[in-house]
Design a protein around this motif. Sequence first.
Motif, PDB file in Angstrom:
ATOM      1  N   LYS A  51      -7.441   0.935  10.975  1.00  0.00           N
ATOM      2  CA  LYS A  51      -8.815   1.401  10.779  1.00  0.00           C
ATOM      3  C   LYS A  51      -9.322   0.991   9.390  1.00  0.00           C
ATOM      4  O   LYS A  51     -10.478   0.613   9.224  1.00  0.00           O
ATOM      5  CB  LYS A  51      -8.873   2.905  10.959  1.00  0.00           C
ATOM      6  CG  LYS A  51      -8.612   3.355  12.393  1.00  0.00           C
ATOM      7  CD  LYS A  51      -8.580   4.862  12.523  1.00  0.00           C
ATOM      8  CE  LYS A  51      -8.284   5.280  13.969  1.00  0.00           C
ATOM      9  NZ  LYS A  51      -8.162   6.747  14.111  1.00  0.00           N
ATOM     10  N   ARG A  52      -8.443   1.057   8.406  1.00  0.00           N
ATOM     11  CA  ARG A  52      -8.829   0.626   7.058  1.00  0.00           C
ATOM     12  C   ARG A  52      -9.097  -0.878   7.029  1.00  0.00           C
ATOM     13  O   ARG A  52     -10.060  -1.333   6.402  1.00  0.00           O
ATOM     14  CB  ARG A  52      -7.731   0.981   6.050  1.00  0.00           C
ATOM     15  CG  ARG A  52      -8.079   0.627   4.609  1.00  0.00           C
ATOM     16  CD  ARG A  52      -6.906   0.886   3.693  1.00  0.00           C
ATOM     17  NE  ARG A  52      -6.516   2.289   3.706  1.00  0.00           N
ATOM     18  CZ  ARG A  52      -5.405   2.756   3.128  1.00  0.00           C
ATOM     19  NH1 ARG A  52      -4.596   1.911   2.502  1.00  0.00           N
ATOM     20  NH2 ARG A  52      -5.110   4.032   3.190  1.00  0.00           N
ATOM     21  N   ASN A  53      -8.246  -1.655   7.712  1.00  0.00           N
ATOM     22  CA  ASN A  53      -8.475  -3.099   7.793  1.00  0.00           C
ATOM     23  C   ASN A  53      -9.833  -3.410   8.407  1.00  0.00           C
ATOM     24  O   ASN A  53     -10.544  -4.322   7.961  1.00  0.00           O
ATOM     25  CB  ASN A  53      -7.383  -3.755   8.630  1.00  0.00           C
ATOM     26  CG  ASN A  53      -6.128  -4.097   7.828  1.00  0.00           C
ATOM     27  OD1 ASN A  53      -6.021  -3.754   6.653  1.00  0.00           O
ATOM     28  ND2 ASN A  53      -5.183  -4.730   8.483  1.00  0.00           N
ATOM     29  N   ASN A  58       0.836  -1.200   0.000  1.00  0.00           N
ATOM     30  CA  ASN A  58       0.000   0.000   0.000  1.00  0.00           C
ATOM     31  C   ASN A  58       0.870   1.249   0.000  1.00  0.00           C
ATOM     32  O   ASN A  58       2.106   1.163  -0.116  1.00  0.00           O
ATOM     33  CB  ASN A  58      -0.978  -0.012   1.181  1.00  0.00           C
ATOM     34  CG  ASN A  58      -0.273   0.037   2.536  1.00  0.00           C
ATOM     35  OD1 ASN A  58       0.895   0.413   2.648  1.00  0.00           O
ATOM     36  ND2 ASN A  58      -0.992  -0.347   3.578  1.00  0.00           N
ATOM     37  N   GLU A 110      -3.960   4.408  10.933  1.00  0.00           N
ATOM     38  CA  GLU A 110      -4.804   4.490   9.741  1.00  0.00           C
ATOM     39  C   GLU A 110      -4.988   3.141   9.063  1.00  0.00           C
ATOM     40  O   GLU A 110      -6.093   2.798   8.613  1.00  0.00           O
ATOM     41  CB  GLU A 110      -4.172   5.477   8.752  1.00  0.00           C
ATOM     42  CG  GLU A 110      -4.886   5.592   7.424  1.00  0.00           C
ATOM     43  CD  GLU A 110      -4.141   6.472   6.424  1.00  0.00           C
ATOM     44  OE1 GLU A 110      -4.408   6.347   5.215  1.00  0.00           O
ATOM     45  OE2 GLU A 110      -3.277   7.269   6.871  1.00  0.00           O
ATOM     46  N   GLU A 111      -3.919   2.350   8.993  1.00  0.00           N
ATOM     47  CA  GLU A 111      -4.009   1.060   8.302  1.00  0.00           C
ATOM     48  C   GLU A 111      -4.909   0.076   9.058  1.00  0.00           C
ATOM     49  O   GLU A 111      -5.647  -0.699   8.438  1.00  0.00           O
ATOM     50  CB  GLU A 111      -2.616   0.469   8.132  1.00  0.00           C
ATOM     51  CG  GLU A 111      -1.737   1.247   7.175  1.00  0.00           C
ATOM     52  CD  GLU A 111      -0.317   0.748   7.193  1.00  0.00           C
ATOM     53  OE1 GLU A 111       0.091   0.107   6.213  1.00  0.00           O
ATOM     54  OE2 GLU A 111       0.382   0.973   8.201  1.00  0.00           O
ATOM     55  N   LYS A 163     -12.531  -1.619   8.336  1.00  0.00           N
ATOM     56  CA  LYS A 163     -13.576  -1.355   7.342  1.00  0.00           C
ATOM     57  C   LYS A 163     -13.602  -2.435   6.269  1.00  0.00           C
ATOM     58  O   LYS A 163     -14.670  -2.887   5.847  1.00  0.00           O
ATOM     59  CB  LYS A 163     -13.354   0.029   6.713  1.00  0.00           C
ATOM     60  CG  LYS A 163     -13.599   1.190   7.667  1.00  0.00           C
ATOM     61  CD  LYS A 163     -13.388   2.523   6.973  1.00  0.00           C
ATOM     62  CE  LYS A 163     -13.656   3.688   7.915  1.00  0.00           C
ATOM     63  NZ  LYS A 163     -13.430   5.001   7.260  1.00  0.00           N
TER      64      LYS A 163
END
Length: 301
Positions: free
Chosen positions: A225-227, A62, A222-223, A229
Motif C-alpha cells: 500500500k505504501r508502494n 525499511n 502495508e508495504e 502511494k
Amino acid sequence: MFTLFTMPKPFQGHFGTIQRNAVESWTQMHPRPEIILFGDEEGTAEVASDLGVLHLPEVQRNEHGTPLLSDFFQKAKSKASHSVLCYVNADIVLMDDLPAALARLSALPMGSLAVGRRWDLDVPGPLNFKNTDWQDELRAWARKAGCQRPANWIDYFVFSKEFTDGVPPFAIGRTCWDNWLIWHARSIGLSVVDLSVEVTAVHQNHDYSHHPKGAAGVWDGEESKRNYKLAGGYWHVYTIDDATHLLGPAGLRPNPRKNSRAVRRFARALWETTRLGILDSTRPVRHSLGLRKKSATPASR
C-alpha cells in the motif's frame, strides 16, 4: 556490455535452488555481464564467491527489514563498471537472447528502458549448465510446459545509469515499483522497448513463504500500500503494454497498443470520478435508507 544486479532472498530450501539457477545462468551469458549481488541474506556471500561475482552486503532497509529499491539502485550506479545496467529479480533465468536483443537496439537513443514479459515454469531442482544445449532445452521446456505472464508482470529492466536518479524508496518484492519504472521512463520522454518476443526470461515458480503473511502480505500488505502511494496511484501504474516500441524478428517497430491502453486508463479514471460524484451527491438519501458506500458500489468492482 552491461552490469546485471539483483537483491536475492536467503539462499534456503527451494529459494536457494532457484536463485542459484538464476545467478549461474547469468554467468553463462555471452558476452558475460558484470554481476552484482546485493544484501547480506543467508548464502549470498557464499554464492557470490563460488560463482565469481561481486557482492555488496550493505543495503538500506525499511522498518520491516525490506531492502529499499532507491538505495541499491544508486549503489549499482556507483559500483557498476558499465554505463548500461540491468536489474533482474533473483529467480529469473536469463540466456544469450538478452544480450543479443540489446545489441539490436543501437538505433535507440541512450537512456531508453528495455523490459519484457516472463515465462512461469516449475523448476524442481538445479539446472544442468554443463549441458551445452541447456538454453535451447530450457526455452522449449518453458514454451511447452510454462505460461507466459501478462504485461503487468515485469521482472527485468535494462537502462542507463542516469535512470536510477529520483527512484522513490520502494520496498523491493512488493507491488507497483516495477509499474512506476515504466511510467517514469515514459514521463521523462524515454523510449520503452518490449523485448518479450525476442527474450525468453524464465521465472522459476515458488511460494510466498518468505513473507510472514504469505501471498496476502506481499500483495496487499502495508508495504504494498505504501508502494502504491509512492508510485502516485493508478495513473502511474504502467505495464509492458505501455511500451513505445516492440522488438521482433523484423526489427524495432512502434507499439500500436500504447495509445489504446492510455484510453482505457482515462476511461477508468473518468468512471471513478463519476462514481464518487454520484456517491457524494446521493449520500444524504442513502444514509437515510441505511445504505453506505460499500453497498452502493457495483459488485463487479
